[in-house]
Design a protein around this motif. Structure first.
Motif, PDB file in Angstrom:
ATOM      1  N   HIS A 278       0.842  -1.189   0.000  1.00 28.28           N
ATOM      2  CA  HIS A 278       0.000   0.000   0.000  1.00 28.28           C
ATOM      3  C   HIS A 278       0.878   1.239   0.000  1.00 28.28           C
ATOM      4  CE1 HIS A 278      -3.976  -1.944   0.959  1.00 28.28           C
ATOM      5  NE2 HIS A 278      -3.148  -2.914   1.298  1.00 28.28           N
TER       6      HIS A 278
ATOM      7  N   LEU B 233       3.373  -4.575   3.586  1.00 23.64           N
ATOM      8  CA  LEU B 233       2.955  -4.961   4.933  1.00 23.64           C
ATOM      9  C   LEU B 233       3.604  -6.255   5.393  1.00 23.64           C
ATOM     10  CD1 LEU B 233      -0.881  -4.182   4.702  1.00 23.64           C
ATOM     11  CD2 LEU B 233       0.930  -2.727   5.620  1.00 23.64           C
TER      12      LEU B 233
ATOM     13  N   TYR C  76      -3.775  -7.393   8.756  1.00 19.05           N
ATOM     14  CA  TYR C  76      -4.665  -6.825   7.746  1.00 19.05           C
ATOM     15  C   TYR C  76      -5.647  -7.878   7.237  1.00 19.05           C
ATOM     16  CZ  TYR C  76      -6.008  -4.974   3.119  1.00 19.05           C
ATOM     17  OH  TYR C  76      -6.697  -4.565   2.017  1.00 19.05           O
TER      18      TYR C  76
ATOM     19  N   PHE D 255      -8.209  -1.903   6.382  1.00 20.96           N
ATOM     20  CA  PHE D 255      -6.950  -1.167   6.271  1.00 20.96           C
ATOM     21  C   PHE D 255      -6.986   0.118   7.097  1.00 20.96           C
ATOM     22  CE2 PHE D 255      -3.800   1.535   4.051  1.00 20.96           C
ATOM     23  CZ  PHE D 255      -2.693   0.722   4.257  1.00 20.96           C
ATOM     24  N   LYS D 256      -8.137   0.777   7.147  1.00 20.35           N
ATOM     25  CA  LYS D 256      -8.263   1.971   7.978  1.00 20.35           C
ATOM     26  C   LYS D 256      -8.067   1.623   9.457  1.00 20.35           C
ATOM     27  CE  LYS D 256     -11.331   4.674   4.979  1.00 20.35           C
ATOM     28  NZ  LYS D 256     -12.672   5.302   4.841  1.00 20.35           N
TER      29      LYS D 256
ATOM     30  N   GLN E 123      -4.409   0.985  10.239  1.00 24.85           N
ATOM     31  CA  GLN E 123      -3.655   2.218  10.397  1.00 24.85           C
ATOM     32  C   GLN E 123      -3.948   2.886  11.738  1.00 24.85           C
ATOM     33  OE1 GLN E 123      -4.942   3.721   6.299  1.00 24.85           O
ATOM     34  NE2 GLN E 123      -2.923   4.620   6.488  1.00 24.85           N
TER      35      GLN E 123
ATOM     36  N   ASN F 261      -2.072   1.012  14.335  1.00 24.38           N
ATOM     37  CA  ASN F 261      -0.612   1.051  14.177  1.00 24.38           C
ATOM     38  C   ASN F 261      -0.200   2.296  13.384  1.00 24.38           C
ATOM     39  OD1 ASN F 261      -0.074  -1.978  15.069  1.00 24.38           O
ATOM     40  ND2 ASN F 261      -1.742  -2.016  13.588  1.00 24.38           N
ATOM     41  N   PRO F 262      -0.043   3.447  14.065  1.00 22.41           N
ATOM     42  CA  PRO F 262       0.308   4.697  13.388  1.00 22.41           C
ATOM     43  C   PRO F 262       1.615   4.615  12.598  1.00 22.41           C
ATOM     44  CG  PRO F 262      -0.391   5.111  15.650  1.00 22.41           C
ATOM     45  CD  PRO F 262      -0.235   3.629  15.513  1.00 22.41           C
TER      46      PRO F 262
ATOM     47  N   ILE G  78       2.467   2.550  10.455  1.00 18.36           N
ATOM     48  CA  ILE G  78       2.214   2.189   9.059  1.00 18.36           C
ATOM     49  C   ILE G  78       1.924   3.441   8.236  1.00 18.36           C
ATOM     50  CG2 ILE G  78       0.623   0.992   7.498  1.00 18.36           C
ATOM     51  CD1 ILE G  78       0.362  -1.184   9.592  1.00 18.36           C
ATOM     52  N   GLY G  79       1.106   4.333   8.793  1.00 14.73           N
ATOM     53  CA  GLY G  79       0.827   5.593   8.119  1.00 14.73           C
ATOM     54  C   GLY G  79       2.092   6.424   7.965  1.00 14.73           C
TER      55      GLY G  79
ATOM     56  N   MET H 265       4.163   5.051   5.093  1.00 17.11           N
ATOM     57  CA  MET H 265       3.611   5.414   3.789  1.00 17.11           C
ATOM     58  C   MET H 265       3.894   6.878   3.466  1.00 17.11           C
ATOM     59  SD  MET H 265       0.019   3.288   3.407  1.00 17.11           S
ATOM     60  CE  MET H 265      -0.787   4.148   4.753  1.00 17.11           C
TER      61      MET H 265
END
Length: 237
Positions: free
Chosen positions: A112, A117, A132, A189-190, A193, A196-197, A199-200, A203
């Motif tokens: 993503h 991931l 996920y 997926f939202k 995120q 688990n901040p 991951i954002g 990205m």
């Protein structure tokens, strides 16, 4: 030899699996241990070269994430040629459509916005892609699971009146199934995120790195380096 030739034909996607399987077979007593390694109820997913080498070593396979199906649910181990498991109406319908149209449902996308991931281990110790998939099976604790929503869909009269068609064909059965699956995966997926901040953040960093490279290609290297500096990354020099 056939496996080697197949791996050489697509080294990027198949060579690692071939090497892992080959090296794993060289582990002493691997054949004898294989039937005693995974005593849990689910199959395990070996993704990396090391995982494939050591998946038959007692104790190691238990640390691997469970293998999951397209609905995000773990795949149960089946021992023997017969089974007493009740037929799943959702799987039966999807399999029927696959035979009729040669189209089906793909696994959730592991990458993503440039972030894979499968390469991220969460603070909980769980692999991000596994989490996920787990959430895609049931993103809301009190809501219906994906399988339950799909089973409800295929039992309706409207669904029975639809043609099989292709995934992209509006009004087809496969399009209706895919629509529900995509909604579940988007919500999953939202939530991933939110849980688990990091991951954002990963990205966003990938996005900024791409922007810095774009500035380099436009001849604005100093601006690109300034952006990299804000991210704590080395300059282009």
């Amino acid at each position: 030899m056939n496996q080697l030739i197949d791996a050489l034909s697509d080294p990027e996607n198949k060579m690692e699996k071939f090497l892992g399987s080959t090296l794993g077979s060289m582990v002493p007593m691997s054949s004898a241990m294989r039937g005693y390694v995974n005593t849990g109820p689910y199959l395990r997913e070996a993704r990396s070269l090391l995982d494939r080498m050591l998946k038959d070593i007692p104790g190691y396979s238990q640390g691997l994430p469970p293998r999951r199906d397209i609905y995000g649910e773990p795949v149960a181990r089946r021992i023997g040629v017969s089974t007493t498991m009740k037929e799943d109406p959702v799987e039966a319908e999807v399999n029927r459509i696959m035979l009729e149209t040669s189209e089906g449902i793909s696994m959730p996308q592991p990458t993503h916005n440039g972030v894979d991931l499968r390469e991220i281990t969460l603070k909980s110790g769980q692999n991000a892609y596994d989490r996920y998939q787990e959430l895609a099976a049931k993103p809301e604790d009190k809501g219906p699971s994906l399988k339950e929503s799909l089973e409800k869909l295929i039992s309706t009269e409207d669904y029975q009146a639809m043609p099989d068609g292709e995934t992209s064909q509006l009004g087809s059965r496969l399009n209706a199934i895919q629509g529900i699956i995509q909604k579940y995966r988007a919500v999953a997926f939202k939530r991933l995120q939110m849980e688990n901040p990091e991951i954002g953040a990963a990205m966003l960093q990938h996005k900024y790195k791409a922007a810095a490279k774009y500035l380099d290609n436009k001849g604005q290297t100093s601006a690109g380096d300034q952006l990299r500096k804000s991210l704590g990354l080395p300059s282009s020099q």
